[in-house]
Write a protein that holds these residues in place. Structure first.
Motif, PDB file in Angstrom:
ATOM      1  N   HIS A 131       0.806  -1.222   0.000  1.00  0.00           N
ATOM      2  CA  HIS A 131       0.000   0.000   0.000  1.00  0.00           C
ATOM      3  C   HIS A 131       0.839   1.272   0.000  1.00  0.00           C
ATOM      4  CE1 HIS A 131      -3.743  -2.152   0.451  1.00  0.00           C
ATOM      5  NE2 HIS A 131      -3.286  -2.795   1.512  1.00  0.00           N
ATOM      6  N   GLY A 132       2.163   1.133   0.082  1.00  0.00           N
ATOM      7  CA  GLY A 132       3.014   2.311   0.181  1.00  0.00           C
ATOM      8  C   GLY A 132       3.264   3.030  -1.123  1.00  0.00           C
ATOM      9  N   GLY A 133       2.735   2.534  -2.244  1.00  0.00           N
ATOM     10  CA  GLY A 133       2.926   3.200  -3.525  1.00  0.00           C
ATOM     11  C   GLY A 133       4.311   2.969  -4.093  1.00  0.00           C
ATOM     12  N   ASP A 134       4.760   3.927  -4.910  1.00  0.00           N
ATOM     13  CA  ASP A 134       6.072   3.799  -5.552  1.00  0.00           C
ATOM     14  C   ASP A 134       7.213   3.802  -4.543  1.00  0.00           C
ATOM     15  OD1 ASP A 134       4.788   3.772  -7.947  1.00  0.00           O
ATOM     16  OD2 ASP A 134       5.222   5.856  -8.452  1.00  0.00           O
ATOM     17  N   ARG A 135       7.001   4.462  -3.400  1.00  0.00           N
ATOM     18  CA  ARG A 135       8.063   4.592  -2.410  1.00  0.00           C
ATOM     19  C   ARG A 135       7.571   4.115  -1.048  1.00  0.00           C
ATOM     20  NH1 ARG A 135      12.580   4.498  -2.429  1.00  0.00           N
ATOM     21  NH2 ARG A 135      12.979   6.115  -0.907  1.00  0.00           N
ATOM     22  N   PRO A 136       7.449   2.793  -0.828  1.00  0.00           N
ATOM     23  CA  PRO A 136       7.001   2.311   0.485  1.00  0.00           C
ATOM     24  C   PRO A 136       7.939   2.720   1.615  1.00  0.00           C
ATOM     25  CG  PRO A 136       7.865   0.507  -0.850  1.00  0.00           C
ATOM     26  CD  PRO A 136       7.743   1.697  -1.754  1.00  0.00           C
ATOM     27  N   GLN A 137       9.240   2.909   1.287  1.00  0.00           N
ATOM     28  CA  GLN A 137      10.177   3.340   2.319  1.00  0.00           C
ATOM     29  C   GLN A 137       9.800   4.725   2.851  1.00  0.00           C
ATOM     30  OE1 GLN A 137      10.781   2.167  -0.685  1.00  0.00           O
ATOM     31  NE2 GLN A 137      12.710   1.035  -0.855  1.00  0.00           N
ATOM     32  N   GLU A 138       9.316   5.596   1.956  1.00  0.00           N
ATOM     33  CA  GLU A 138       8.935   6.937   2.375  1.00  0.00           C
ATOM     34  C   GLU A 138       7.671   6.903   3.218  1.00  0.00           C
ATOM     35  OE1 GLU A 138       7.969  10.926  -0.087  1.00  0.00           O
ATOM     36  OE2 GLU A 138       9.869   9.960  -0.574  1.00  0.00           O
ATOM     37  N   PHE A 139       6.745   6.016   2.861  1.00  0.00           N
ATOM     38  CA  PHE A 139       5.546   5.862   3.687  1.00  0.00           C
ATOM     39  C   PHE A 139       5.925   5.303   5.056  1.00  0.00           C
ATOM     40  CE2 PHE A 139       1.745   3.172   4.820  1.00  0.00           C
ATOM     41  CZ  PHE A 139       0.960   4.246   5.222  1.00  0.00           C
TER      42      PHE A 139
END
Length: 448
Positions: A131-139
């Motif tokens: 569910h974090g989109g293109d950048r799950p690390q940023e989420f």
């Protein structure tokens, strides 16, 4: 590119909002226990402090391997259902604290709660990735900021129980903690169901066979000792070795929390590749070295000088903490194969678990027992770890389990003949952090 929605107060999609809300409620419960949990067992239940310390150590060691097994279960059976189960177990185990009036019931209850917490962190990883989109690390960085807000609120609520000091007040705190975990589990049912990742035909425990990733796990575990600097080493040093007022212990924690809440997402924006994550570790190690030096210089100085040095040290330390967290989010997710995210993140959590168990004793022995030279030794340890991490990242990128190596076309040899092969050609699609396409997952599955 960094997602433009992260600076917003609330995420822009319903699944992310559900994860953030669940994380916030969970953090409030964690804040209650972090602030007054030990006091409940020592002041209200009247267990000896040494007994409580031993029980917590046993619980920490027992929980180390739980994350790997449950993370793998989340990959294979569905992350949402597994994560909800861990939160339900955590709620029941926390409620059982009211019955823990002797050593073994205490060990059983706290070990179950600690193990469920470690398992939940691993089970949550596939949800963040999907569910974090293109950048799950940023989420994930956004969720860390939310966690700090929730823990701060929980700490404020726990202050009431500590101030009243009665058994009944502490039991209300325990009940509130258990209810927070149950509510966190209930919120997760707002997530849309998504099927688990397809099983891989290779070895089951691939994360434990990925030596470069294990090296990164060990390095992160050493760096994670920095979390105990603010909660163990600095308070003891401030009270016992400086002229700074004791209330500054709360001031240092408040400064750290405010900076993390306000800057964690921003600090994670530029950390958008494993090698950038390795460089973030290197910067973090340097910051921790400077911070430790400032703390050591605060001894034997006038009050104003001690306060300035300690606050400056906390600010520099928090900058290092932001870089460390951002680097950890990046390398742990980016170097984990998508079909084994839970298992890999469970393994990566081993480092932090060991630092949780061994870090306080190490810091007390070096920083408090040895004094000023010990602070420089700890700072040098962090700096050396930061220097080694980029090298470990490069090895992990070249390893056989690396997602880049698995999916990058240049690592595959195309067939030189046009004669149809009995076996399909390997996929050559470039690596991506995007969630799997709808066709790969059934919308009727039980997890997300």
């Amino acid at each position: 590119m960094p997602s433009p929605v992260m600076p917003r107060l609330l995420p822009d999609t319903r699944p992310r909002r559900a994860l953030a809300a669940s994380n916030f409620v969970n953090a409030v419960g964690s804040g209650l226990f972090l602030t007054a949990g030990v006091l409940y067992f020592t002041q209200a239940v009247r267990l000896p402090a040494a007994t409580v310390g031993l029980g917590l150590g046993i619980a920490g060691l027992l929980s180390l391997a739980v994350g790997i097994a449950v993370g793998h279960l989340a990959d294979r059976r569905g992350a949402r259902g597994v994560y909800v189960t861990t939160l339900a177990v955590q709620a029941l185990a926390t409620a059982a604290f009211v019955l823990a009036d002797s050593f073994w019931p205490f060990v059983l209850a706290v070990s179950t709660a600690t193990g469920a917490k470690a398992a939940g962190l691993a089970a949550r990883a596939p949800l963040i990735r999907h569910h974090g989109g293109d950048r799950p690390q940023e989420f994930r960085a956004y969720l860390r900021a939310v966690t700090n807000v929730g823990i701060s609120l929980g700490a404020l609520l726990a202050g009431w129980a500590v101030q009243v000091g009665t058994l009944g007040a502490y039991q209300v705190l325990v009940a509130g903690n258990a209810c927070a975990f149950a509510a966190s589990a209930a919120v997760l049912f707002l997530l849309p169901p998504v099927a688990p990742a397809p099983a891989d035909r290779g070895p089951r425990w691939i994360a434990l066979r990925d030596r470069p990733y294990l090296v990164l796990t060990a390095l992160d575990g050493v760096m994670a000792i920095q979390f105990k600097v603010l909660t163990v080493a600095i308070p003891l040093w401030l009270v016992g070795s400086t002229t700074a007022p004791h209330w500054l212990v709360s001031g240092t924690m408040l400064a750290n929390t405010v900076l993390v809440v306000g800057l964690q997402v921003r600090a994670s924006r530029g950390v958008d590749s494993p090698r950038a994550g390795g460089r973030a570790y290197r910067r973090a190690g340097a910051a921790f070295l400077v911070s430790c030096a400032l703390v050591s210089l605060s001894a034997g100085t006038p009050v104003v000088v001690a306060v300035v040095l300690l606050l400056a040290a906390v600010v520099v330390h928090t900058v290092g903490e932001l870089w460390h967290a951002a680097g950890g989010f990046e390398v742990s997710y980016a170097l984990a194969p998508p079909h084994a995210t839970g298992q890999y993140l469970g393994v990566f959590g081993l480092g932090a678990g060991l630092s949780e168990a061994l870090g306080p004793g190490l810091l007390i022995a070096l920083c408090i027992g040895w004094g000023r030279p010990g602070w420089f030794a700890v700072g040098a340890l962090f700096a050396l770890t930061g220097l080694l991490t980029p090298l470990a990242v490069r090895r992990a990128e070249e390893g056989p389990q690396s997602p880049k190596r698995e999916t990058t076309p240049s690592t595959r040899t195309r067939p030189k003949t046009t004669v149809p092969s009995r076996h399909p050609a390997p996929a050559t699609k470039p690596p991506t952090d995007r969630p799997p396409v709808p066709g790969a997952y059934s919308s009727s599955a039980s997890s997300s």
